[in-house]
Write a protein that holds these residues in place. Sequence first.
Motif, PDB file in Angstrom:
ATOM      1  N   LEU A  43       0.740  -0.953   0.048  1.00 51.12           N
ATOM      2  CA  LEU A  43      -0.108   0.169  -0.046  1.00 51.12           C
ATOM      3  C   LEU A  43       1.029   1.265   0.086  1.00 51.12           C
ATOM      4  CD1 LEU A  43      -2.884   1.113   0.258  1.00 51.12           C
ATOM      5  CD2 LEU A  43      -2.662   0.518   2.525  1.00 51.12           C
ATOM      6  N   LEU A  44       0.879   1.923  -1.450  1.00 54.89           N
ATOM      7  CA  LEU A  44       1.795   3.130  -1.319  1.00 54.89           C
ATOM      8  C   LEU A  44       1.236   4.257  -0.402  1.00 54.89           C
ATOM      9  CD1 LEU A  44       2.634   2.664  -5.231  1.00 54.89           C
ATOM     10  CD2 LEU A  44       4.001   1.809  -3.136  1.00 54.89           C
ATOM     11  N   TRP A  45       0.270   4.579  -0.271  1.00 49.40           N
ATOM     12  CA  TRP A  45      -0.322   5.720   0.120  1.00 49.40           C
ATOM     13  C   TRP A  45      -1.737   5.354   0.986  1.00 49.40           C
ATOM     14  CZ3 TRP A  45      -4.973   8.085   0.496  1.00 49.40           C
ATOM     15  CH2 TRP A  45      -5.121   9.441   1.267  1.00 49.40           C
ATOM     16  N   CYS A  46      -1.900   5.798   2.078  1.00 48.96           N
ATOM     17  CA  CYS A  46      -3.040   5.813   2.903  1.00 48.96           C
ATOM     18  C   CYS A  46      -3.271   6.665   3.966  1.00 48.96           C
ATOM     19  CB  CYS A  46      -3.501   4.384   3.421  1.00 48.96           C
ATOM     20  SG  CYS A  46      -2.329   3.981   4.605  1.00 48.96           S
ATOM     21  N   PRO A  47      -4.191   7.174   4.411  1.00 49.05           N
ATOM     22  CA  PRO A  47      -4.321   8.022   5.561  1.00 49.05           C
ATOM     23  C   PRO A  47      -3.521   7.421   6.701  1.00 49.05           C
ATOM     24  CG  PRO A  47      -6.709   7.674   4.797  1.00 49.05           C
ATOM     25  CD  PRO A  47      -5.732   6.891   3.936  1.00 49.05           C
ATOM     26  N   SER A  48      -2.972   8.544   7.575  1.00 49.90           N
ATOM     27  CA  SER A  48      -1.982   8.100   8.484  1.00 49.90           C
ATOM     28  C   SER A  48      -3.034   7.477   9.657  1.00 49.90           C
ATOM     29  CB  SER A  48      -1.386   9.380   9.108  1.00 49.90           C
ATOM     30  OG  SER A  48      -2.351  10.302   9.504  1.00 49.90           O
ATOM     31  N   GLU A  49      -4.073   7.665   9.660  1.00 54.64           N
ATOM     32  CA  GLU A  49      -4.888   6.987  10.736  1.00 54.64           C
ATOM     33  C   GLU A  49      -5.014   5.369  10.431  1.00 54.64           C
ATOM     34  OE1 GLU A  49      -6.691  11.020  10.258  1.00 54.64           O
ATOM     35  OE2 GLU A  49      -6.119   9.382   9.018  1.00 54.64           O
ATOM     36  N   LEU A  50      -5.112   5.189   9.064  1.00 57.87           N
ATOM     37  CA  LEU A  50      -5.160   3.917   8.763  1.00 57.87           C
ATOM     38  C   LEU A  50      -3.765   2.874   8.838  1.00 57.87           C
ATOM     39  CD1 LEU A  50      -7.144   1.604   7.395  1.00 57.87           C
ATOM     40  CD2 LEU A  50      -6.266   2.308   5.183  1.00 57.87           C
ATOM     41  N   LYS A  51      -2.961   3.968   8.462  1.00 60.19           N
ATOM     42  CA  LYS A  51      -1.400   3.322   8.572  1.00 60.19           C
ATOM     43  C   LYS A  51      -0.861   2.738   9.720  1.00 60.19           C
ATOM     44  CE  LYS A  51       1.787   4.954   5.583  1.00 60.19           C
ATOM     45  NZ  LYS A  51       2.770   5.860   5.059  1.00 60.19           N
ATOM     46  N   ARG A  52      -1.508   3.305  10.780  1.00 59.13           N
ATOM     47  CA  ARG A  52      -1.252   2.572  12.120  1.00 59.13           C
ATOM     48  C   ARG A  52      -1.985   1.601  12.619  1.00 59.13           C
ATOM     49  NH1 ARG A  52      -1.107   8.475  12.973  1.00 59.13           N
ATOM     50  NH2 ARG A  52      -3.460   8.761  13.314  1.00 59.13           N
ATOM     51  N   GLU A  53      -2.978   1.171  11.734  1.00 62.34           N
ATOM     52  CA  GLU A  53      -3.769   0.042  11.978  1.00 62.34           C
ATOM     53  C   GLU A  53      -3.386  -1.412  11.010  1.00 62.34           C
ATOM     54  OE1 GLU A  53      -8.073   0.400  12.628  1.00 62.34           O
ATOM     55  OE2 GLU A  53      -7.696   2.555  13.066  1.00 62.34           O
ATOM     56  N   ILE A  54      -2.827  -0.993  10.036  1.00 62.40           N
ATOM     57  CA  ILE A  54      -2.686  -1.911   9.016  1.00 62.40           C
ATOM     58  C   ILE A  54      -1.296  -2.006   8.620  1.00 62.40           C
ATOM     59  CG2 ILE A  54      -4.951  -1.834   8.039  1.00 62.40           C
ATOM     60  CD1 ILE A  54      -3.823  -0.506   5.621  1.00 62.40           C
ATOM     61  N   ASN A  55      -0.757  -3.250   8.280  1.00 69.83           N
ATOM     62  CA  ASN A  55       0.514  -3.695   7.762  1.00 69.83           C
ATOM     63  C   ASN A  55       0.605  -3.266   6.109  1.00 69.83           C
ATOM     64  OD1 ASN A  55       3.102  -4.413   7.070  1.00 69.83           O
ATOM     65  ND2 ASN A  55       2.599  -6.490   7.587  1.00 69.83           N
ATOM     66  N   VAL A  56       1.048  -2.009   6.094  1.00 67.84           N
ATOM     67  CA  VAL A  56       1.086  -1.573   4.519  1.00 67.84           C
ATOM     68  C   VAL A  56       1.872  -2.429   3.582  1.00 67.84           C
ATOM     69  CG1 VAL A  56       0.441   0.737   5.122  1.00 67.84           C
ATOM     70  CG2 VAL A  56       2.707   0.213   5.006  1.00 67.84           C
ATOM     71  N   TRP A  57       2.893  -3.041   4.145  1.00 65.82           N
ATOM     72  CA  TRP A  57       4.030  -4.052   3.397  1.00 65.82           C
ATOM     73  C   TRP A  57       3.264  -5.255   3.082  1.00 65.82           C
ATOM     74  CZ3 TRP A  57       7.635  -1.496   1.328  1.00 65.82           C
ATOM     75  CH2 TRP A  57       8.073  -0.210   1.852  1.00 65.82           C
ATOM     76  N   GLY A  58       2.164  -5.646   3.387  1.00 67.99           N
ATOM     77  CA  GLY A  58       1.506  -7.151   3.375  1.00 67.99           C
ATOM     78  C   GLY A  58       2.313  -8.055   4.121  1.00 67.99           C
ATOM     79  N   ALA A  59       1.974  -9.182   3.999  1.00 72.24           N
ATOM     80  CA  ALA A  59       2.710 -10.391   4.893  1.00 72.24           C
ATOM     81  C   ALA A  59       4.217 -10.484   4.456  1.00 72.24           C
ATOM     82  CB  ALA A  59       1.774 -11.797   4.398  1.00 72.24           C
ATOM     83  N   PRO A  60       4.883 -10.893   5.400  1.00 75.00           N
ATOM     84  CA  PRO A  60       6.420 -11.314   4.701  1.00 75.00           C
ATOM     85  C   PRO A  60       6.404 -12.466   3.772  1.00 75.00           C
ATOM     86  CG  PRO A  60       6.158 -10.807   7.376  1.00 75.00           C
ATOM     87  CD  PRO A  60       4.645 -10.866   6.753  1.00 75.00           C
ATOM     88  N   MET A  67      16.026 -10.694   4.086  1.00 74.86           N
ATOM     89  CA  MET A  67      15.793  -9.138   4.324  1.00 74.86           C
ATOM     90  C   MET A  67      16.422  -8.935   5.685  1.00 74.86           C
ATOM     91  SD  MET A  67      12.252  -7.972   2.728  1.00 74.86           S
ATOM     92  CE  MET A  67      11.576  -8.966   1.249  1.00 74.86           C
ATOM     93  N   GLN A  68      15.996  -9.739   6.542  1.00 75.91           N
ATOM     94  CA  GLN A  68      16.444  -9.556   8.280  1.00 75.91           C
ATOM     95  C   GLN A  68      18.016  -9.472   8.153  1.00 75.91           C
ATOM     96  OE1 GLN A  68      13.878 -12.890   9.677  1.00 75.91           O
ATOM     97  NE2 GLN A  68      13.171 -11.359  11.087  1.00 75.91           N
ATOM     98  N   LYS A  69      18.565 -10.579   7.435  1.00 75.79           N
ATOM     99  CA  LYS A  69      19.981 -10.594   7.426  1.00 75.79           C
ATOM    100  C   LYS A  69      20.801  -9.395   6.839  1.00 75.79           C
ATOM    101  CE  LYS A  69      20.274 -15.477   7.250  1.00 75.79           C
ATOM    102  NZ  LYS A  69      20.694 -16.874   6.700  1.00 75.79           N
ATOM    103  N   LEU A  70      20.149  -8.750   5.831  1.00 79.04           N
ATOM    104  CA  LEU A  70      20.470  -7.574   5.464  1.00 79.04           C
ATOM    105  C   LEU A  70      20.546  -6.369   6.175  1.00 79.04           C
ATOM    106  CD1 LEU A  70      19.225  -7.940   1.369  1.00 79.04           C
ATOM    107  CD2 LEU A  70      21.750  -7.842   2.320  1.00 79.04           C
ATOM    108  N   LYS A  71      19.346  -6.308   6.878  1.00 79.95           N
ATOM    109  CA  LYS A  71      19.045  -5.371   7.812  1.00 79.95           C
ATOM    110  C   LYS A  71      20.050  -5.494   8.947  1.00 79.95           C
ATOM    111  CE  LYS A  71      16.635  -2.135  10.302  1.00 79.95           C
ATOM    112  NZ  LYS A  71      16.584  -0.886   9.776  1.00 79.95           N
ATOM    113  N   SER A  72      20.430  -6.665   9.375  1.00 85.65           N
ATOM    114  CA  SER A  72      21.495  -6.559  10.440  1.00 85.65           C
ATOM    115  C   SER A  72      22.974  -6.379  10.068  1.00 85.65           C
ATOM    116  CB  SER A  72      21.226  -7.946  11.152  1.00 85.65           C
ATOM    117  OG  SER A  72      21.974  -9.171  10.119  1.00 85.65           O
ATOM    118  N   VAL A  73      23.253  -6.559   8.577  1.00 85.53           N
ATOM    119  CA  VAL A  73      24.471  -5.945   8.266  1.00 85.53           C
ATOM    120  C   VAL A  73      24.768  -4.551   8.020  1.00 85.53           C
ATOM    121  CG1 VAL A  73      25.998  -6.333   6.084  1.00 85.53           C
ATOM    122  CG2 VAL A  73      24.950  -8.341   7.226  1.00 85.53           C
ATOM    123  N   PHE A  74      23.794  -3.948   7.466  1.00 82.24           N
ATOM    124  CA  PHE A  74      23.719  -2.421   6.907  1.00 82.24           C
ATOM    125  C   PHE A  74      23.469  -1.606   8.105  1.00 82.24           C
ATOM    126  CE2 PHE A  74      23.467  -4.439   2.844  1.00 82.24           C
ATOM    127  CZ  PHE A  74      24.792  -3.659   2.205  1.00 82.24           C
TER     128      PHE A  74
END
Length: 89
Positions: A43-60, A67-74
Amino acid sequence: GLGVTYLALLPPDRSEGSLRVLKQECARIFSLSERAPWGRSVLLWCPSELKREINVWGAPSGDFALMQKLKSVFDPNRILSPGRFMGGI
């Protein structure tokens, strides 16, 4: 084709009822895309009120561990946008 679709689900106002309907429709879209092979929704855009309630990235997805390994390296100290990406990384 890539199978990419861009949608704009804009509420008529920011009332609780409108945001509730938008949240339900977002959940439906995420569910439909996750059923398809290689299906993804972000979800690229939504009201901020909604963004606090849903996972805009979808399921992992299956590459979430990578991705977790890359995050831990960088970002070993987890100071860059903590919790703002898929799965809370």
